[in-house]
Design a protein around this motif. Structure first.
Motif, PDB file in Angstrom:
ATOM      1  N   SER A   1      49.274  49.099  39.517  1.00  0.00           N
ATOM      2  CA  SER A   1      50.390  48.001  39.884  1.00  0.00           C
ATOM      3  C   SER A   1      51.445  47.835  41.174  1.00  0.00           C
ATOM      4  CB  SER A   1      51.148  48.798  38.300  1.00  0.00           C
ATOM      5  OG  SER A   1      52.278  49.978  39.245  1.00  0.00           O
ATOM      6  N   GLU A   2      50.657  48.885  41.828  1.00  0.00           N
ATOM      7  CA  GLU A   2      51.558  47.983  43.197  1.00  0.00           C
ATOM      8  C   GLU A   2      51.085  46.764  44.504  1.00  0.00           C
ATOM      9  OE1 GLU A   2      51.500  51.947  44.922  1.00  0.00           O
ATOM     10  OE2 GLU A   2      53.258  53.082  43.815  1.00  0.00           O
ATOM     11  N   ALA A   3      49.836  46.036  43.963  1.00  0.00           N
ATOM     12  CA  ALA A   3      48.966  45.040  44.269  1.00  0.00           C
ATOM     13  C   ALA A   3      50.419  44.012  44.775  1.00  0.00           C
ATOM     14  CB  ALA A   3      48.402  44.633  43.279  1.00  0.00           C
ATOM     15  N   PRO A   4      50.307  43.392  45.931  1.00  0.00           N
ATOM     16  CA  PRO A   4      50.867  42.377  45.259  1.00  0.00           C
ATOM     17  C   PRO A   4      51.162  41.627  44.576  1.00  0.00           C
ATOM     18  CG  PRO A   4      49.981  42.401  47.864  1.00  0.00           C
ATOM     19  CD  PRO A   4      49.407  43.652  46.907  1.00  0.00           C
ATOM     20  N   LEU A   5      52.269  40.853  44.172  1.00  0.00           N
ATOM     21  CA  LEU A   5      52.240  39.642  43.362  1.00  0.00           C
ATOM     22  C   LEU A   5      51.122  38.489  43.824  1.00  0.00           C
ATOM     23  CD1 LEU A   5      56.341  38.953  43.351  1.00  0.00           C
ATOM     24  CD2 LEU A   5      54.757  40.447  41.582  1.00  0.00           C
ATOM     25  N   ASN A   6      50.673  38.091  44.701  1.00  0.00           N
ATOM     26  CA  ASN A   6      49.343  37.234  44.827  1.00  0.00           C
ATOM     27  C   ASN A   6      48.071  37.829  44.115  1.00  0.00           C
ATOM     28  OD1 ASN A   6      49.922  38.589  46.487  1.00  0.00           O
ATOM     29  ND2 ASN A   6      48.238  36.892  48.092  1.00  0.00           N
ATOM     30  N   TYR A   7      48.245  39.011  44.150  1.00  0.00           N
ATOM     31  CA  TYR A   7      47.270  39.320  43.518  1.00  0.00           C
ATOM     32  C   TYR A   7      47.245  38.972  42.440  1.00  0.00           C
ATOM     33  CZ  TYR A   7      45.708  41.619  47.798  1.00  0.00           C
ATOM     34  OH  TYR A   7      45.055  42.705  49.040  1.00  0.00           O
ATOM     35  N   PHE A   8      48.353  39.544  41.448  1.00  0.00           N
ATOM     36  CA  PHE A   8      48.244  39.213  39.513  1.00  0.00           C
ATOM     37  C   PHE A   8      47.922  37.472  39.395  1.00  0.00           C
ATOM     38  CE2 PHE A   8      50.417  42.905  40.552  1.00  0.00           C
ATOM     39  CZ  PHE A   8      49.971  44.183  39.865  1.00  0.00           C
ATOM     40  N   SER A   9      47.878  37.128  40.458  1.00  0.00           N
ATOM     41  CA  SER A   9      48.066  35.689  39.872  1.00  0.00           C
ATOM     42  C   SER A   9      46.846  34.855  39.743  1.00  0.00           C
ATOM     43  CB  SER A   9      49.570  34.505  40.725  1.00  0.00           C
ATOM     44  OG  SER A   9      49.253  34.759  42.310  1.00  0.00           O
ATOM     45  N   ASP A  10      46.251  35.025  41.423  1.00  0.00           N
ATOM     46  CA  ASP A  10      44.568  34.798  41.520  1.00  0.00           C
ATOM     47  C   ASP A  10      43.402  35.467  40.472  1.00  0.00           C
ATOM     48  OD1 ASP A  10      46.260  33.575  43.470  1.00  0.00           O
ATOM     49  OD2 ASP A  10      44.644  34.540  45.352  1.00  0.00           O
ATOM     50  N   HIS A  11      44.120  36.576  40.194  1.00  0.00           N
ATOM     51  CA  HIS A  11      43.625  37.324  39.386  1.00  0.00           C
ATOM     52  C   HIS A  11      43.397  36.672  38.130  1.00  0.00           C
ATOM     53  CE1 HIS A  11      42.721  41.268  36.407  1.00  0.00           C
ATOM     54  NE2 HIS A  11      41.233  40.377  37.312  1.00  0.00           N
ATOM     55  N   TYR A  12      44.549  36.128  37.771  1.00  0.00           N
ATOM     56  CA  TYR A  12      45.069  35.389  36.064  1.00  0.00           C
ATOM     57  C   TYR A  12      44.054  33.903  36.343  1.00  0.00           C
ATOM     58  CZ  TYR A  12      47.074  32.307  33.037  1.00  0.00           C
ATOM     59  OH  TYR A  12      47.677  31.777  32.105  1.00  0.00           O
ATOM     60  N   LEU A  13      43.900  33.189  37.462  1.00  0.00           N
ATOM     61  CA  LEU A  13      43.611  31.974  37.493  1.00  0.00           C
ATOM     62  C   LEU A  13      41.753  32.262  37.690  1.00  0.00           C
ATOM     63  CD1 LEU A  13      45.587  30.417  40.721  1.00  0.00           C
ATOM     64  CD2 LEU A  13      45.825  30.041  37.569  1.00  0.00           C
ATOM     65  N   ALA A  14      41.574  33.264  38.190  1.00  0.00           N
ATOM     66  CA  ALA A  14      40.138  33.536  38.097  1.00  0.00           C
ATOM     67  C   ALA A  14      39.395  34.034  36.984  1.00  0.00           C
ATOM     68  CB  ALA A  14      40.030  35.097  39.240  1.00  0.00           C
ATOM     69  N   LYS A  15      40.499  34.870  35.717  1.00  0.00           N
ATOM     70  CA  LYS A  15      40.221  34.565  34.877  1.00  0.00           C
ATOM     71  C   LYS A  15      39.778  33.775  33.853  1.00  0.00           C
ATOM     72  CE  LYS A  15      41.622  38.377  32.561  1.00  0.00           C
ATOM     73  NZ  LYS A  15      42.792  39.603  32.139  1.00  0.00           N
ATOM     74  N   LEU A  16      41.034  33.230  33.853  1.00  0.00           N
ATOM     75  CA  LEU A  16      40.957  31.779  33.933  1.00  0.00           C
ATOM     76  C   LEU A  16      40.508  30.751  33.583  1.00  0.00           C
ATOM     77  CD1 LEU A  16      43.484  30.888  31.464  1.00  0.00           C
ATOM     78  CD2 LEU A  16      44.500  29.403  33.370  1.00  0.00           C
ATOM     79  N   GLU A  17      39.903  30.520  34.625  1.00  0.00           N
ATOM     80  CA  GLU A  17      38.394  29.823  35.505  1.00  0.00           C
ATOM     81  C   GLU A  17      37.277  30.164  35.011  1.00  0.00           C
ATOM     82  OE1 GLU A  17      40.175  28.317  39.289  1.00  0.00           O
ATOM     83  OE2 GLU A  17      41.629  27.358  38.012  1.00  0.00           O
ATOM     84  N   ARG A  18      37.013  31.487  34.881  1.00  0.00           N
ATOM     85  CA  ARG A  18      35.914  32.496  34.602  1.00  0.00           C
ATOM     86  C   ARG A  18      35.450  31.973  35.450  1.00  0.00           C
ATOM     87  NH1 ARG A  18      35.853  33.222  29.690  1.00  0.00           N
ATOM     88  NH2 ARG A  18      33.004  34.222  29.241  1.00  0.00           N
ATOM     89  N   ARG A  19      35.701  32.499  36.119  1.00  0.00           N
ATOM     90  CA  ARG A  19      34.826  32.395  38.340  1.00  0.00           C
ATOM     91  C   ARG A  19      34.345  33.986  38.243  1.00  0.00           C
ATOM     92  NH1 ARG A  19      40.390  31.961  41.636  1.00  0.00           N
ATOM     93  NH2 ARG A  19      40.888  29.195  40.906  1.00  0.00           N
TER      94      ARG A  19
END
Length: 226
Positions: A180-198
């Motif tokens: 849970s200590e990852a920088p916030l941009n890791y979470f947003s990029d992870h979200y987009l990767a899943k959303l766009e099925r990369r």
């Protein structure tokens, strides 16, 4: 509670908004910080009190400088990292490499295990490893770290020509976030990767890596399908 990945992003919009606000504030205060460091000494030296608002203006600027310094300390990079440079000699899997004979575990990410496959039989573990090999195998990288893990591995950030490879694995869809200590941009990029099925998220559902390892240790008993 399901323990597998089912291609439906579960990160709330709050994370995206919070990350965006954080980036805007960070950039703003970084600018102010740099500006004030350059100019505050000049204001201190040239202030003569010749007009009533000068003293107030000076105080505002000094306070603003202090706020920006506090913000940068909280949101900016953490100091005290150790660092070394070397050739990536081997990629073991999607989150572990060897540089100068030392095993490096990429911080904040968790890639599929080598033998892990999705339910449509995609070799997601091999795909994650292959992508990391494509990025850095045989290339000079910089390792920044603060500690070693319980297995003696360095837990660190890998950079190639200034690019954050840990983040690249997440944003390209070849790794999950770990901790849970990852920088916030890791979470947003992870979200987009899943959303766009990369990357591996183009496959059908599969166990997230930490749960896959737990199943393996328990003798391979899998949860009911969903």
């Amino acid at each position: 509670m399901r323990s597998g990945y089912d291609s439906r992003p579960r990160v709330t919009m709050f994370i995206l908004v919070d990350d965006l606000v954080g980036k805007i504030l960070f950039n703003f205060f970084s600018y102010v910080h740099n500006l004030q460091l350059l100019n505050v000494a000049q204001y201190l030296n040239t202030y003569s009190g010749s007009w009533p608002g000068a003293k107030v203006l000076l105080r505002v600027k000094v306070i603003f400088l202090g706020v920006s310094l506090i913000f940068l300390f909280v949101k900016g990079p953490i100091y005290g990292y150790k660092s070394f440079v070397g050739i990536c000699e081997q990629v073991i899997d999607g989150d572990t490499i060897i540089v100068r004979g030392q095993r490096i575990r990429l911080a904040y990410i968790d890639a599929p295990e080598i033998g892990q496959v999705s339910r449509d039989r995609k070799l997601i573990g091999q795909k994650s490893k292959a992508y990391l090999e494509k990025l850095i195998s045989g290339k000079k990288v910089q390792i920044k770290y603060k500690k070693r893990g319980r297995y003696g591995r360095i837990i660190g950030h890998v950079f190639l020509a200034g690019k954050d490879i840990n983040l690249k694995m997440v944003s390209s869809g070849f790794s999950f976030i770990y901790g849970s200590e990852a920088p916030l941009n890791y979470f947003s990029d992870h979200y987009l990767a899943k959303l766009e099925r990369r990357g591996i998220f183009a496959a059908q559902s599969f166990e997230i890596p930490w749960y896959f390892r737990k199943l393996k240790r328990a003798g391979g008993k899998r949860p009911p399908k969903y």
